[in-house]
Design a protein around this motif. Structure first.
Motif, mmCIF file in Angstrom:
data_model
loop_
_atom_site.group_PDB
_atom_site.id
_atom_site.type_symbol
_atom_site.label_atom_id
_atom_site.label_comp_id
_atom_site.label_asym_id
_atom_site.label_seq_id
_atom_site.Cartn_x
_atom_site.Cartn_y
_atom_site.Cartn_z
ATOM 1 N N LYS A 110 0.844 -1.339 0.046
ATOM 2 C CA LYS A 110 -0.057 0.052 0.018
ATOM 3 C C LYS A 110 0.663 1.173 -0.021
ATOM 4 O O LYS A 110 0.489 2.190 -0.499
ATOM 5 C CB LYS A 110 -0.930 -0.074 1.203
ATOM 6 C CG LYS A 110 -1.690 1.247 1.396
ATOM 7 C CD LYS A 110 -2.783 1.218 0.224
ATOM 8 C CE LYS A 110 -3.743 2.562 0.584
ATOM 9 N NZ LYS A 110 -4.219 3.100 -0.432
ATOM 10 N N ILE A 111 2.049 1.383 0.833
ATOM 11 C CA ILE A 111 2.847 2.621 0.974
ATOM 12 C C ILE A 111 3.563 2.700 -0.443
ATOM 13 O O ILE A 111 3.770 3.866 -0.827
ATOM 14 C CB ILE A 111 3.577 2.330 2.185
ATOM 15 C CG1 ILE A 111 2.951 2.297 3.437
ATOM 16 C CG2 ILE A 111 4.860 3.326 2.014
ATOM 17 C CD1 ILE A 111 3.778 2.083 4.914
ATOM 18 N N GLN A 112 3.894 1.522 -0.876
ATOM 19 C CA GLN A 112 4.821 1.694 -2.090
ATOM 20 C C GLN A 112 3.995 2.194 -3.424
ATOM 21 O O GLN A 112 4.489 2.328 -4.306
ATOM 22 C CB GLN A 112 5.538 0.499 -2.322
ATOM 23 C CG GLN A 112 6.606 0.297 -1.370
ATOM 24 C CD GLN A 112 7.896 -0.825 -1.826
ATOM 25 O OE1 GLN A 112 7.312 -1.702 -2.690
ATOM 26 N NE2 GLN A 112 8.784 -0.740 -1.193
ATOM 27 N N ASN A 113 2.704 1.846 -3.458
ATOM 28 C CA ASN A 113 1.872 2.301 -4.598
ATOM 29 C C ASN A 113 0.922 3.116 -4.508
ATOM 30 O O ASN A 113 -0.373 2.954 -4.473
ATOM 31 C CB ASN A 113 1.268 0.638 -5.094
ATOM 32 C CG ASN A 113 2.199 -0.197 -5.546
ATOM 33 O OD1 ASN A 113 2.783 -0.103 -6.643
ATOM 34 N ND2 ASN A 113 2.384 -1.224 -4.790
ATOM 35 N N LEU A 114 1.285 4.421 -3.913
ATOM 36 C CA LEU A 114 0.481 5.702 -3.746
ATOM 37 C C LEU A 114 0.100 6.501 -4.861
ATOM 38 O O LEU A 114 -0.900 7.136 -4.937
ATOM 39 C CB LEU A 114 0.757 6.314 -2.650
ATOM 40 C CG LEU A 114 1.037 5.631 -1.341
ATOM 41 C CD1 LEU A 114 1.820 6.923 -0.309
ATOM 42 C CD2 LEU A 114 -0.526 5.385 -0.887
ATOM 43 N N GLU A 115 0.896 6.091 -6.029
ATOM 44 C CA GLU A 115 0.458 6.826 -7.387
ATOM 45 C C GLU A 115 -0.949 6.554 -7.661
ATOM 46 O O GLU A 115 -1.416 5.579 -7.792
ATOM 47 C CB GLU A 115 1.368 6.621 -8.281
ATOM 48 C CG GLU A 115 2.719 6.797 -8.336
ATOM 49 C CD GLU A 115 3.427 5.873 -7.543
ATOM 50 O OE1 GLU A 115 2.967 4.754 -7.707
ATOM 51 O OE2 GLU A 115 4.736 6.181 -7.007
ATOM 52 N N SER A 116 -1.895 7.581 -8.301
ATOM 53 C CA SER A 116 -2.998 7.419 -8.591
ATOM 54 C C SER A 116 -3.251 6.990 -10.173
ATOM 55 O O SER A 116 -2.226 7.599 -11.264
ATOM 56 C CB SER A 116 -3.753 8.998 -8.488
ATOM 57 O OG SER A 116 -3.965 9.131 -7.288
ATOM 58 N N VAL A 117 -3.961 6.455 -10.565
ATOM 59 C CA VAL A 117 -4.188 6.001 -11.820
ATOM 60 C C VAL A 117 -5.957 6.322 -12.060
ATOM 61 O O VAL A 117 -6.678 6.384 -11.362
ATOM 62 C CB VAL A 117 -4.131 4.411 -12.099
ATOM 63 C CG1 VAL A 117 -2.714 4.106 -12.202
ATOM 64 C CG2 VAL A 117 -4.812 3.539 -11.183
#
Length: 73
Positions: free
Chosen positions: A21-28
């Motif tokens: 969760k912390i490493q994939n905070l970029e929005s799509v």
């Protein structure tokens, strides 16, 4: 002893999920027809996984029912 092993596995699993969760905070942005939604990558992956679990179980149950009805007399 086994109880502590299960607790350790739960803690490790929760840590891995939190790290993901912390490493994939970029929005799509996901679009379908005229609708679109913007959300973090980790949330999208989790939603796709849960949706796959539900639909996969439904499809397997449906196929099992159809084959049972097709082969019964």
């Amino acid at each position: 002893m086994t109880r502590y092993l299960y607790i350790a596995l739960i803690v490790i699993f929760a840590g891995v999920v939190l790290l993901f969760k912390i490493q994939n905070l970029e929005s799509v942005t996901v679009s379908l027809l005229s609708m679109s939604v913007t959300l973090p990558t980790s949330v999208l992956v989790l939603l796709v996984y849960v949706l796959g679990m539900f639909t996969g179980g439904f499809v397997l149950g449906l196929l099992r029912t159809w084959t049972h009805k097709a082969t019964s007399r």
